[in-house]
Structures are given as structure tokens and as C-alpha cells.
Design an enzyme around this catalytic site. Structure first.
Site, PDB file in Angstrom:
ATOM      1  N   LYS A  72       0.837  -1.199   0.000  1.00 46.56           N
ATOM      2  CA  LYS A  72       0.000   0.000   0.000  1.00 46.56           C
ATOM      3  C   LYS A  72       0.870   1.246   0.000  1.00 46.56           C
ATOM      4  CE  LYS A  72      -3.943  -1.709   2.720  1.00 46.56           C
ATOM      5  NZ  LYS A  72      -5.007  -1.541   1.716  1.00 46.56           N
ATOM      6  N   ARG A 109     -10.450 -11.274   2.480  1.00 47.10           N
ATOM      7  CA  ARG A 109     -11.347 -12.307   1.951  1.00 47.10           C
ATOM      8  C   ARG A 109     -10.705 -13.686   2.004  1.00 47.10           C
ATOM      9  NH1 ARG A 109     -11.936  -9.374  -3.682  1.00 47.10           N
ATOM     10  NH2 ARG A 109     -11.839  -7.622  -2.240  1.00 47.10           N
TER      11      ARG A 109
HETATM   12  N1  BES Z   1      -7.991  -3.520   4.672  1.00 49.56           N
HETATM   13  C1  BES Z   1      -8.231  -3.149   3.334  1.00 49.56           C
HETATM   14  C2  BES Z   1      -9.526  -2.359   3.142  1.00 49.56           C
HETATM   15  C3  BES Z   1      -9.621  -1.010   3.808  1.00 49.56           C
HETATM   16  C4  BES Z   1      -9.465   0.155   3.071  1.00 49.56           C
HETATM   17  C5  BES Z   1      -9.946  -0.905   5.153  1.00 49.56           C
HETATM   18  C6  BES Z   1      -9.601   1.391   3.681  1.00 49.56           C
HETATM   19  C7  BES Z   1     -10.080   0.341   5.755  1.00 49.56           C
HETATM   20  C8  BES Z   1      -9.916   1.486   5.026  1.00 49.56           C
HETATM   21  C9  BES Z   1      -8.329  -4.391   2.460  1.00 49.56           C
HETATM   22  O1  BES Z   1      -7.561  -5.467   2.871  1.00 49.56           O
HETATM   23  C10 BES Z   1      -7.854  -4.022   1.094  1.00 49.56           C
HETATM   24  O2  BES Z   1      -6.712  -3.686   0.957  1.00 49.56           O
HETATM   25  N2  BES Z   1      -8.734  -4.124   0.099  1.00 49.56           N
HETATM   26  C11 BES Z   1      -8.406  -3.844  -1.254  1.00 49.56           C
HETATM   27  C12 BES Z   1      -9.050  -4.898  -2.126  1.00 49.56           C
HETATM   28  C13 BES Z   1      -8.660  -4.820  -3.573  1.00 49.56           C
HETATM   29  C14 BES Z   1      -7.199  -5.134  -3.723  1.00 49.56           C
HETATM   30  C15 BES Z   1      -9.497  -5.792  -4.361  1.00 49.56           C
HETATM   31  C16 BES Z   1      -8.929  -2.461  -1.618  1.00 49.56           C
HETATM   32  O3  BES Z   1     -10.044  -2.125  -1.204  1.00 49.56           O
HETATM   33  O4  BES Z   1      -8.210  -1.714  -2.264  1.00 49.56           O
HETATM   34 MN    MN Z   2      -5.574  -5.344   2.176  1.00 55.53          MN
END
Ligand code: BES
Ligand code: MN
Ligand code: ZN
Length: 489
Positions: A268, A342
């Protein structure tokens, strides 16, 4: 915080502040306050808009200050607006470092007195929270907290509901504390220890902690893959509360317990990683919920299951393009290591379906940035494969400050999970991301009634607002407790 109640205004004790609420366009004060408040009303400086506050310093009386509080127009008010109004009053009270307050509970023409009281009390308790254990020397003075609240206009029969609300709000604090604390401390092992502690609350609770060796033996390939680069151990945590031994009904709550989410090799960016201590907010909410319902002694059977890992980055990281085998037997080609929630939930959900055989499952997860794009922070989104469950959750949501909106499970989007070499890829792309996250999870629940609540925005706010004085909101505790209160048989 201590609270007292008095039925009559004139019988109240001394305090630092008197909070007196007014409906907009209906600014009438009791005769004893007239000389202090009438000049304010005449000046037009206070109109009674929702959340508006105005300090007045009376010449005499039982309090040093009177805080006029606006509630907005009486015919437009909602319980949520009452929560926000009293929260705004408490912010003003804290700014003058007052410790004791007398609060007049407003009367409404139509809304039941009990509901107004609960709304006010929820707003008071949600606001009266601090998280200061990480403040260093010099900053040690805890932010001002109320020590004594006296509610005016309350009868003895109202105290049961006040006590119940207080217990639920302690659950909210419990969840907030876990989320606000350092991710370096709140590691999967800590969540497991927390679950152990919860066992002590009631003899009806049984906690089981599954460690790495067990996960390996059970072939929970996805939980193990996500945790691989971390220096800490993964756990699967199970807490069972048997509140109604005669009933066959078994409700399972699953909470995402990623104690920190770097994104893994799909790392990230800084801004995205900044809030990622919140990625175990689902776990915090379900653990706090089971603790709370055990204290309340609800007559339901609930099991909480938390898969807990750290999505770290390093030479042991699980890899993009590689295929990992889930507990269910389905294989997953990883196309984004940041879609880790997931994966661990998939193993947990199929474990629940196979071994607990529940009547229904509700999972809470900070699953997607997409749900934040859709709803912002004021509302969580959910998907469900069962109409009754969806309706019951929405009803519970309306009664609490945990706002919720349903999203459709659009079947056609399942094709975005097609893989050439495995059963599924783990990310179907960012469009309709919240829905796709739910569709992926659905692959692992079979025919079991199930709802998935995406709390990525609602669990952790970018700044304090309304009755949430810190980033962690404790979202889900009120919602789930309210939902479980209405389970019968
Ligand atoms: N933990 C994150 C989601 C999240 C985003 C929580 C902002 C709290 C605040 C999750 O694991 C994630 O990174 N999701 C990705 C999924 C994508 C790669 C399909 C996302 O939402 O970008
Ligand atoms: Mn994530
Ligand atoms: Zn995550």
C-alpha cells in the site's frame, strides 16, 4: 462515570454545568432561569439549531454555568440528531474542563420519553470516552472526562434501560480500545488472549484458541499464506456463548482480524497504509459483542470466530501469481496480496459451515476501500443471501447509531474471479469492489444464511466527529447486540 437521576428540576444537586435543551423556535425557559436566558434569546445569538451551544453564567443557582443546547425543530428531530446534539454539548462541557453536569432530558410531543432518554444517554456515553494510554510524559494529563452526570426528568423505572445501555457502551469502548491501540501490541496472539479473558465474564462462555500447528494440520492454506511474512503467529479464535441451551439455533459472528495490513507484496502507499491498524475492527466488534451479550445474559447461542493474521511484507511473503489451497479445497490464484481479508475469511467461513453448521452467519470486516468510496464513513454497506436476515439487520441498525445500507450481490460479477490455473483469483478488480468482495466470500458459505458487513469506512474515522471522540468508533457492537436482543426461540 457515576450517574444519578432526579425526577424534578428543582430537586437537582449542585454541578459545574447545567445542560438545558431547547427546540428551535420554541425558546421557553423555566422561571428560575429566565433572568439568565431571556437576554440571550432576545439577542438572537442562540437560535436552537441542532448542536448549537451557548454558555451563560448565572448570578446564582445550583450551577456555575448554564449551557443552552439547541436540538433543532421539534417536528424534524430524530434519535440520531439527539445523539449528535448532546455530543456537541459534551464537547463544550469538556472545553471548560467541567466534571459534573446536570442534564435536562427534553420532552417531545410525539416521540416516546424512553426513546428520547436512550438517545441522549447513548450520545452521552459514546462521547465520554478517551484513549490516552499512548500519551507520553508531559502529555500525561488525561483529556477531561465527565465524572458525574445527573439526569433530570427520570423515574426509577427508567434505570433498567440506562443500565443496559451503559453495558452496551462499555462494549463499544472495549472494541474502540482494541482498534485505537498500537498494531505492534494488538497482534493475533493478543486477540487470542483477549478472547481468553472474555471467557472469565460468564460460565456460559467457552474459548478455544487454534494455533499455527493446528492451522497447518487442518490445511488452512489461506490463513497461513497471508500471515507468512509476519514475525508473529497466526491464530484462529473461537468463542462460544450458550445463552439458550434448549435452542438449536446457533448464530455465528465472524470478524476479520488482520492486525496490520501493509498490503503484502502489492504494498500500500503511505496514505493507504496509515490507518491499517484498524484492519482488525471486525474482530474487535464481534469479540466485544459476545462479551456484552454474556454480561446482559441474552438467551441466545452465539459463536464468534476470528481468523487473525498480520499481512506483513518480506522475503517470506505469499506471492502474486502463485496458487494457494484453501481449507474448503478450492484453490486461489493470488492476483493481489492486498485482497487478504477475503482469503482469511474464506478459510474461517468454510470452517464455520463445515464444523459448526450454524443457523446463520454474520461477518464483519474492514474489507474494501470501495465501500469507503461508496458510503464514506457514516455508513457501512452489507450484502446478504437471505431476506429476513437483511431486514432484521436493517431494523437493528435503525435503532442504533450504527448506520447500514444494503448492496446487491450481482451474480454476473462472479465471472471476474475466473482463473486460468486455479478455481478463483482473489481480486475481481476495483469496480463494484465492495460487492465483489462479498461475492468472493459467498463462494465459501454454501447455502448457509449469511450477511457480510463491510465496515472499512464506519469502523475508523479520519477525525473525531459527533459522538466519536477518537478514530475508532466501535462500529458493529450496538448493531449486533440490538440484532441479537430480538432473537427468540
Ligand atoms: N484492509 C483493506 C480495506 C480497507 C481500506 C480498510 C480502507 C479500511 C480502510 C483491504 O484489505 C484491502 O486492501 N482491500 C483492497 C481490495 C482490492 C485489492 C481488491 C482495496 O479495497 O483496495
Ligand atoms: Mn488489504
Ligand atoms: Zn485488509
Amino acid at each position: 462515570m457515576k450517574y444519578k437521576f432526579v425526577s424534578q428540576f428543582d430537586k437537582r444537586e449542585k454541578a459545574d454545568v447545567l445542560i438545558f435543551p431547547f427546540w428551535e423556535k420554541s425558546l421557553h425557559s423555566p422561571s428560575s432561569l429566565k433572568s439568565s436566558l431571556d437576554p440571550v434569546f432576545l439577542s438572537g445569538d442562540f437560535k436552537g439549531k441542532n448542536g448549537e451551544t451557548f454558555f451563560v453564567y448565572p448570578k446564582d443557582g445550583k450551577e456555575t454555568r448554564i449551557l443552552a443546547l439547541g436540538l433543532g425543530p421539534e417536528d424534524k428531530v430524530t434519535i440520531e440528531l439527539l445523539r449528535r446534539a448532546i455530543a456537541s454539548a459534551l464537547r463544550a462541557v469538556k472545553s471548560v474542563k467541567a466534571k459534573s453536569v446536570n442534564i435536562v432530558i427534553p420532552k417531545h410531543k410525539k416521540i416516546d420519553h424512553k426513546e428520547v432518554l436512550i438517545g441522549f444517554w447513548e450520545g452521552i456515553l459514546l462521547s465520554n470516552y478517551t484513549f490516552h494510554k499512548l500519551m507520553g510524559e508531559g502529555l500525561k494529563e488525561a483529556p477531561p472526562m465527565l465524572e458525574k452526570v445527573s439526569l433530570i426528568g427520570i423515574e426509577v423505572k427508567d434505570t433498567t434501560i440506562l443500565e443496559e445501555t451503559s453495558t452496551i457502551m462499555e462494549g463499544v469502548y472495549f472494541a474502540r480500545d482494541l482498534v485505537n491501540d498500537n498494531a505492534d501490541d494488538i497482534i493475533p496472539f493478543h486477540l487470542a488472549e483477549t478472547a481468553r479473558e472474555i471467557e472469565k465474564v460468564s460460565s456460559k462462555i467457552k474459548t478455544t484458541i487454534y494455533d499455527r500447528a493446528w492451522l497447518e494440520k487442518q490445511k488452512m492454506g489461506l490463513i497461513l499464506a497471508v500471515n507468512r511474512a509476519s514475525h508473529v503467529d497466526p491464530f484462529l479464535i473461537e468463542v462460544a456463548y450458550t445463552g439458550n441451551p434448549k435452542s438449536k439455533k446457533q448464530i455465528v459472528l465472524v470478524g476479520k482480524g488482520v492486525t496490520y495490513d501493509t498490503g503484502g507484496l502489492s504494498i500500500k502507499p503511505t496514505e493507504g497504509m496509515l490507518g491499517m491498524k484498524c484492519d482488525m475492527a471486525g474482530a474487535a466488534a464481534v469479540l466485544a459483542t459476545i462479551r456484552t451479550i454474556a454480561i446482559l445474559g441474552l438467551k441466545v447461542n452465539v459463536t464468534v470466530v476470528v481468523p487473525s493474521v498480520e499481512n506483513a511484507i518480506g522475503s517470506k511473503s505469499y506471492k502474486l501469481g502463485d496458487v494457494y489451497r484453501s481449507y474448503s479445497g478450492k484453490t486461489i490464484e493470488i492476483n493481489n496480496t492486498d485482497a487478504e481479508g477475503r482469503l482469511i475469511l474464506a478459510d474461517a467461513l468454510s470452517y464455520v459451515v463445515k464444523n459448526i453448521k450454524p443457523s446463520l452467519i454474520i461477518d464483519l470486516a474492514t474489507l474494501t476501500g470501495s465501500v469507503v468510496m461508496t458510503f464514506g464513513e457514516l455508513m457501512a454497506g452489507f450484502c446478504a443471501n437471505d431476506e429476513t436476515l437483511a431486514k432484521d439487520l436493517l431494523e437493528a441498525s435503525h435503532k442504533t447509531s450504527d448506520a447500514l445500507w444494503r448492496l446487491p450481490l450481482i451474480n454476473e460479477y462472479k465471472e471476474s474471479f475466473k482463473s486460468d490455473i486455479a478455481d478463483l483469483v482473489n481480486s475481481g478488480g476495483r469496480d463494484a469492489g465492495a460487492i465483489k468482495g462479498a461475492l468472493f466470500l459467498q463462494e465459501f458459505v454454501g447455502d448457509t444464511k449469511w450477511a457480510h458487513i463491510d465496515i472499512a469506512g464506519a469502523a475508523y474515522w479520519s477525525k473525531s466527529k459527533y459522538y466519536h471522540p477518537t478514530k475508532a468508533t466501535g462500529y458493529g457492537v450496538q448493531l449486533l447486540v440490538e440484532y441479537l436482543k430480538h432473537i427468540n426461540d
